[in-house]
Design a protein around this motif. Structure first.
Motif, PDB file in Angstrom:
ATOM      1  N   LEU A 173      -9.832   8.209  -1.004  1.00  0.00           N
ATOM      2  CA  LEU A 173      -9.407   8.341   0.396  1.00  0.00           C
ATOM      3  C   LEU A 173     -10.176   7.370   1.284  1.00  0.00           C
TER       4      LEU A 173
ATOM      5  N   LEU B 192      -8.938   3.720   0.605  1.00  0.00           N
ATOM      6  CA  LEU B 192      -7.658   3.366   1.217  1.00  0.00           C
ATOM      7  C   LEU B 192      -7.814   3.152   2.714  1.00  0.00           C
TER       8      LEU B 192
ATOM      9  N   THR C  29       0.355   4.015  -3.001  1.00  0.00           N
ATOM     10  CA  THR C  29      -0.105   5.397  -2.779  1.00  0.00           C
ATOM     11  C   THR C  29       0.862   6.427  -3.348  1.00  0.00           C
ATOM     12  N   ARG C  30       2.075   6.007  -3.630  1.00  0.00           N
ATOM     13  CA  ARG C  30       3.043   6.914  -4.259  1.00  0.00           C
ATOM     14  C   ARG C  30       3.100   6.739  -5.776  1.00  0.00           C
TER      15      ARG C  30
ATOM     16  N   PHE D 101      -7.319   5.657  -7.105  1.00  0.00           N
ATOM     17  CA  PHE D 101      -7.905   4.760  -6.114  1.00  0.00           C
ATOM     18  C   PHE D 101      -9.423   4.897  -6.092  1.00  0.00           C
TER      19      PHE D 101
ATOM     20  N   PHE E 102       1.857   6.718   4.380  1.00  0.00           N
ATOM     21  CA  PHE E 102       1.341   6.948   3.031  1.00  0.00           C
ATOM     22  C   PHE E 102       1.650   8.331   2.469  1.00  0.00           C
TER      23      PHE E 102
ATOM     24  N   TYR F  23       0.028   5.893  -7.473  1.00  0.00           N
ATOM     25  CA  TYR F  23      -1.307   6.248  -7.954  1.00  0.00           C
ATOM     26  C   TYR F  23      -1.882   7.377  -7.098  1.00  0.00           C
ATOM     27  N   SER F  24      -2.745   8.163  -7.707  1.00  0.00           N
ATOM     28  CA  SER F  24      -3.369   9.296  -7.019  1.00  0.00           C
ATOM     29  C   SER F  24      -4.653   8.856  -6.317  1.00  0.00           C
ATOM     30  N   PRO F  25      -5.190   9.705  -5.416  1.00  0.00           N
ATOM     31  CA  PRO F  25      -6.495   9.388  -4.829  1.00  0.00           C
ATOM     32  C   PRO F  25      -7.580   9.196  -5.886  1.00  0.00           C
TER      33      PRO F  25
ATOM     34  N   TRP G 285      -2.412  11.899   2.055  1.00  0.00           N
ATOM     35  CA  TRP G 285      -3.419  10.969   2.554  1.00  0.00           C
ATOM     36  C   TRP G 285      -3.783  11.258   4.007  1.00  0.00           C
TER      37      TRP G 285
ATOM     38  N   SER H 138     -11.799  11.464  -5.899  1.00  0.00           N
ATOM     39  CA  SER H 138     -10.703  11.601  -4.942  1.00  0.00           C
ATOM     40  C   SER H 138     -11.145  11.218  -3.526  1.00  0.00           C
TER      41      SER H 138
ATOM     42  N   SER I  79       0.806  -1.228   0.000  1.00  0.00           N
ATOM     43  CA  SER I  79       0.000   0.000   0.000  1.00  0.00           C
ATOM     44  C   SER I  79       0.840   1.279   0.000  1.00  0.00           C
TER      45      SER I  79
END
Length: 484
Positions: free
Chosen positions: A257, A260, A40-41, A48, A327, A43-45, A331, A253, A36
């Protein structure tokens, strides 16, 4: 090596099954959790968010892929009858995939526009494929549960997580489609392994299946689709509608959040919970036939409360700081969301395995009422928090408060149904609070005195974890019971 590992497992049959499933599930979830911070680095929110919407749609559809007939596979004593149920379930999966494909062909664009995720339109073809693999896996999993092939189930979970992570990390240059393909391909690994177990080792049972036997089991277990389907659908909708509504009201977005936070927080809690649910379903069927279902339910509930309450308090205290460290600053909101998810997921963890008995005792009606309540809670929280307050944290806070109350009510009702005083569910929870608070004194002290100092925070959490191990887990291990 294998012989040495088997000697470490508890002698009790049910505890042994739980240990095997928990080990496989733990390994699978650790793979996902470890990946994870990398994901998270990469892919963007928003990326996700697309995954969250896709997973939510698939989650709602997959729960009714076989109209819940797969839950009946462990119930009959006859292997031939169980094979007929499994065959019926697989046929229904194919029918559901066909219907969903047609629906997406005609209404797919309207769906993604409604959910405020137009970028998902070019990936809609992945939904029928994912539905086929998920539905088939569910059927084969319950056949493996019937055969007590818990090590096989554990193995598939490891390969599923590994395959998913490899594709999602390795294919990041492709964009968010790699997240979706990783989710789909990961499911396929378990299908082939469990399919071989079912059809190669039980040929005689499946050869006996014919049109008449399929028709007979469809009638005999008709409550599973007639009532159980609605129960499963409302349950899945309660879990999967929030990210869909969050995306619609607050954007992809915010859905990312939320996704995740839920993914990271729920998976560690599910390491033991899912294993116990799978193993307990088989044990509950036997206990029901033996007439001691009440004792089994009380035992598993009591153990889960003791195991989970102290870690849940620790998570509530420190999770916002942990999210920022692990993260990244982008985040931060996800950490605050995770904090308010904790009560909701705790009660879900300790109550859900117990309420898995309803299909066994043919009380789908009770399960349906509670799932409808959870669905209303999710809808209310998502709409009020997203539309009225326009804030993701408010969405989670409202859902968490309502869901926690419903799960407590559900536990009390379950106790009453199996012949145990409903107040016992409350007393078990209340009795566990003092020790759980004492265990968390080091974590609370380091958080309040040293605030954002990561070294002292880690030390406090470690000390609380050690106390939990010493006063909660070790006594259970010595008693060789885990879940009674």
């Amino acid at each position: 090596m294998r012989v040495k590992l088997e000697k470490l497992l508890p002698k009790n049959r049910f505890a042994r099954a739980v240990s095997v499933l928990a080990g496989g599930t733990a390994g699978a979830q650790l793979i996902v959790i470890a990946a994870s911070p990398i994901l998270t680095r990469l892919y963007s929110p928003e990326d996700f968010g697309l995954l969250a919407v896709y997973a939510a749609i698939l989650g709602i559809l997959s729960v009714i892929a076989s109209l819940r007939y797969q839950l009946a596979i462990p119930v009959p004593e006859s292997e031939e009858e169980a094979a007929s149920i499994a065959t019926l379930s697989l046929l229904l999966v194919c029918f559901t995939v066909l219907c969903s494909s047609l629906a997406l062909w005609f209404f797919g664009n309207q769906l993604v526009n409604l959910l405020n995720t137009p970028d998902l339109s070019i990936y809609l073809w992945l939904i029928p494929l994912g539905l086929f693999l998920a539905g088939t896996y569910q059927v084969l999993q319950y056949w493996a549960i019937r055969q007590k092939a818990f090590s096989n189930i554990a193995g598939t979970r490891l390969t599923q997580s590994s395959g998913m992570v490899i594709i999602q990390v390795g294919g990041y240059a492709l964009g968010p489609v790699a997240l979706l393909i990783g989710r789909v391909v990961g499911q396929s690994f378990g299908v082939f392994g469990l399919g071989k177990l079912a059809f190669m080792k039980n040929r005689a049972s499946f050869r006996s299946v014919n049109k008449e036997s399929i028709t007979n089991v469809a009638k005999t277990y008709k409550n599973f689709p007639l009532i159980g389907t609605w129960t499963g659908l409302t349950s899945s909708a309660g879990m999967n509608l929030p990210p869909l509504l969050i995306a619609a009201f607050l954007g992809a977005s915010s859905a990312g959040l939320f996704s995740l936070a839920h993914r990271v927080l729920s998976q560690p809690m599910a390491i033991i919970g899912k294993a116990i649910s799978d193993a307990f379903y088989q044990r509950a069927a036997e206990a029901n036939r033996a007439g001691d279902l009440g004792e089994a339910v009380e035992s598993v509930y009591s153990t889960l409360v003791k195991l989970a309450l102290a870690p849940a308090i620790t998570i509530f205290l420190v999770i916002p700081d942990v999210f920022v460290i692990v993260f990244g600053d982008g985040w931060t909101t996800a950490g605050e969301v995770a904090r308010w998810m904790t009560p909701w997921l705790f009660f879900q963890f300790v109550v859900s395995p117990c309420t898995g008995i309803y299909p066994i005792i043919d009380r789908h009606d009770i399960a349906l009422r509670f799932q409808l309540s959870l669905l209303v809670a999710s809808l209310f929280g998502s709409i009020v928090g997203g539309f009225y307050f326009g804030d993701l944290v408010w969405v989670v806070l409202i859902i968490s408060a309502l869901s926690s109350f419903i799960y407590l009510w559900r536990a009390a009702t379950t106790f009453n149904v199996v012949g145990v005083r409903w107040l016992s569910s409350v007393f078990i929870f209340l009795k566990s609070i003092p020790l759980s608070l004492i265990i968390n004194i080091p974590a609370l002290f380091s958080l309040s005195v040293f605030e954002d100092d990561i070294v002292w925070l880690s030390l406090g959490v470690f000390c609380s974890g050690f106390l939990w191990f010493l006063f909660i887990l070790m006594p259970m291990v010595r008693e060789n019971r885990y879940v009674g």
